[in-house]
Write a protein that holds these residues in place. Sequence first.
Motif, mmCIF file in Angstrom:
data_model
loop_
_atom_site.group_PDB
_atom_site.id
_atom_site.type_symbol
_atom_site.label_atom_id
_atom_site.label_comp_id
_atom_site.label_asym_id
_atom_site.label_seq_id
_atom_site.Cartn_x
_atom_site.Cartn_y
_atom_site.Cartn_z
ATOM 1 N N THR A 67 -40.913 5.302 -7.151
ATOM 2 C CA THR A 67 -40.486 6.662 -6.834
ATOM 3 C C THR A 67 -38.976 6.762 -6.924
ATOM 4 O OG1 THR A 67 -42.372 6.968 -5.333
ATOM 5 C CG2 THR A 67 -40.527 8.513 -5.130
ATOM 6 N N ILE A 68 -38.510 7.694 -7.731
ATOM 7 C CA ILE A 68 -37.078 7.934 -7.866
ATOM 8 C C ILE A 68 -36.686 9.095 -6.963
ATOM 9 C CG2 ILE A 68 -37.377 9.482 -9.845
ATOM 10 C CD1 ILE A 68 -34.755 8.349 -10.987
ATOM 11 N N SER A 69 -35.522 8.992 -6.350
ATOM 12 C CA SER A 69 -35.022 10.068 -5.502
ATOM 13 C C SER A 69 -33.501 10.041 -5.520
ATOM 14 C CB SER A 69 -35.552 9.929 -4.066
ATOM 15 O OG SER A 69 -35.117 8.713 -3.491
ATOM 16 N N ARG A 70 -32.898 11.062 -4.952
ATOM 17 C CA ARG A 70 -31.440 11.106 -4.893
ATOM 18 C C ARG A 70 -30.998 11.877 -3.658
ATOM 19 N NH1 ARG A 70 -29.467 13.878 -10.234
ATOM 20 N NH2 ARG A 70 -27.416 13.755 -9.212
ATOM 21 N N ASP A 71 -29.799 11.559 -3.211
ATOM 22 C CA ASP A 71 -29.171 12.270 -2.097
ATOM 23 C C ASP A 71 -27.784 12.676 -2.572
ATOM 24 O OD1 ASP A 71 -27.895 13.112 0.208
ATOM 25 O OD2 ASP A 71 -28.759 11.563 1.455
ATOM 26 N N ASN A 72 -27.645 13.918 -2.983
ATOM 27 C CA ASN A 72 -26.371 14.371 -3.543
ATOM 28 C C ASN A 72 -25.254 14.375 -2.502
ATOM 29 O OD1 ASN A 72 -27.567 14.632 -6.021
ATOM 30 N ND2 ASN A 72 -27.622 16.868 -6.003
ATOM 31 N N ALA A 73 -25.594 14.522 -1.236
ATOM 32 C CA ALA A 73 -24.576 14.485 -0.186
ATOM 33 C C ALA A 73 -23.949 13.091 -0.077
ATOM 34 C CB ALA A 73 -25.176 14.894 1.147
ATOM 35 N N LYS A 74 -24.715 12.083 -0.465
ATOM 36 C CA LYS A 74 -24.231 10.700 -0.407
ATOM 37 C C LYS A 74 -23.883 10.149 -1.785
ATOM 38 C CE LYS A 74 -26.872 9.485 3.744
ATOM 39 N NZ LYS A 74 -27.890 8.565 4.331
ATOM 40 N N ASN A 75 -24.007 10.990 -2.818
ATOM 41 C CA ASN A 75 -23.736 10.536 -4.198
ATOM 42 C C ASN A 75 -24.515 9.263 -4.528
ATOM 43 O OD1 ASN A 75 -22.008 12.664 -4.567
ATOM 44 N ND2 ASN A 75 -20.140 11.460 -4.411
ATOM 45 N N THR A 76 -25.767 9.245 -4.142
ATOM 46 C CA THR A 76 -26.576 8.049 -4.301
ATOM 47 C C THR A 76 -27.967 8.381 -4.825
ATOM 48 O OG1 THR A 76 -25.388 6.962 -2.485
ATOM 49 C CG2 THR A 76 -27.489 6.003 -3.132
ATOM 50 N N MET A 77 -28.445 7.525 -5.699
ATOM 51 C CA MET A 77 -29.808 7.623 -6.228
ATOM 52 C C MET A 77 -30.572 6.381 -5.790
ATOM 53 S SD MET A 77 -31.029 7.766 -10.218
ATOM 54 C CE MET A 77 -30.204 6.241 -10.629
ATOM 55 N N TYR A 78 -31.891 6.518 -5.693
ATOM 56 C CA TYR A 78 -32.724 5.416 -5.223
ATOM 57 C C TYR A 78 -33.905 5.195 -6.162
ATOM 58 C CZ TYR A 78 -30.190 6.624 -0.966
ATOM 59 O OH TYR A 78 -29.203 6.909 -0.056
ATOM 60 N N LEU A 79 -34.434 3.988 -6.107
ATOM 61 C CA LEU A 79 -35.691 3.688 -6.774
ATOM 62 C C LEU A 79 -36.527 2.863 -5.807
ATOM 63 C CD1 LEU A 79 -37.310 3.999 -9.434
ATOM 64 C CD2 LEU A 79 -36.525 1.687 -10.022
ATOM 65 N N GLN A 80 -37.525 3.499 -5.220
ATOM 66 C CA GLN A 80 -38.462 2.798 -4.361
ATOM 67 C C GLN A 80 -39.527 2.158 -5.241
ATOM 68 O OE1 GLN A 80 -38.530 2.343 -0.866
ATOM 69 N NE2 GLN A 80 -40.121 0.886 -1.493
ATOM 70 N N MET A 81 -39.627 0.871 -5.145
ATOM 71 C CA MET A 81 -40.547 0.117 -5.989
ATOM 72 C C MET A 81 -41.642 -0.455 -5.100
ATOM 73 S SD MET A 81 -37.378 -1.831 -7.862
ATOM 74 C CE MET A 81 -38.297 -2.642 -9.146
ATOM 75 N N ASN A 82 -42.874 -0.144 -5.398
ATOM 76 C CA ASN A 82 -44.013 -0.623 -4.611
ATOM 77 C C ASN A 82 -44.952 -1.453 -5.484
ATOM 78 O OD1 ASN A 82 -43.136 0.776 -2.275
ATOM 79 N ND2 ASN A 82 -44.166 2.639 -2.964
ATOM 80 N N ASN A 83 -45.682 -2.342 -4.837
ATOM 81 C CA ASN A 83 -46.689 -3.154 -5.525
ATOM 82 C C ASN A 83 -46.108 -3.820 -6.770
ATOM 83 O OD1 ASN A 83 -49.196 -4.271 -6.080
ATOM 84 N ND2 ASN A 83 -49.934 -2.446 -7.150
ATOM 85 N N LEU A 84 -45.018 -4.542 -6.573
ATOM 86 C CA LEU A 84 -44.353 -5.154 -7.714
ATOM 87 C C LEU A 84 -45.233 -6.197 -8.386
ATOM 88 C CD1 LEU A 84 -40.623 -5.651 -6.693
ATOM 89 C CD2 LEU A 84 -41.587 -4.050 -8.343
ATOM 90 N N LYS A 85 -45.084 -6.270 -9.707
ATOM 91 C CA LYS A 85 -45.807 -7.228 -10.521
ATOM 92 C C LYS A 85 -44.801 -8.124 -11.232
ATOM 93 C CE LYS A 85 -49.215 -3.595 -11.448
ATOM 94 N NZ LYS A 85 -49.912 -2.822 -12.509
ATOM 95 N N SER A 86 -45.275 -9.240 -11.735
ATOM 96 C CA SER A 86 -44.378 -10.169 -12.420
ATOM 97 C C SER A 86 -43.698 -9.508 -13.619
ATOM 98 C CB SER A 86 -45.146 -11.414 -12.864
ATOM 99 O OG SER A 86 -46.224 -11.050 -13.704
#
Length: 121
Positions: A67-86
């Motif tokens: 899941t990609i998201s962003r917080d413009n107030a913090k000038n930051t973007m995120y990538l939540q990664m779940n169920n990682l695979k090799s």
Amino acid sequence: QLQASGGGLVQAGGSPRLSCAASGFTFSSYSMGWFRQAPGKEREFVAAISRYGQTTYYADSVKGRFTISRDNAKNTMYLQMNNLKSEDTAVYYCAAQRYYGGRNPSDFAYWGQGTLVTVSS
């Protein structure tokens, strides 16, 4: 300038979150994206988000897990990664694009230095 962080050694099935801190430009004026590059492979698109976060799109390989998201107030973007695979093992890069909808690296004007995610099985 873009600074990616949050990578490291993660067990398969883990759920790390990557961050991308932006500076030196008007963050909310750019759509943002994540790419990754595995050893010996080309850089590939992972996910992107519109300027204010209303819309997102993903590569089929990560859809439903990341899941990609962003917080413009913090000038930051995120990538939540779940169920990682090799096969998610790669250097992850954040990037900024002036327009929305690109999936090729050439569509993105600014790049961070990358953060390595290694998935152990």
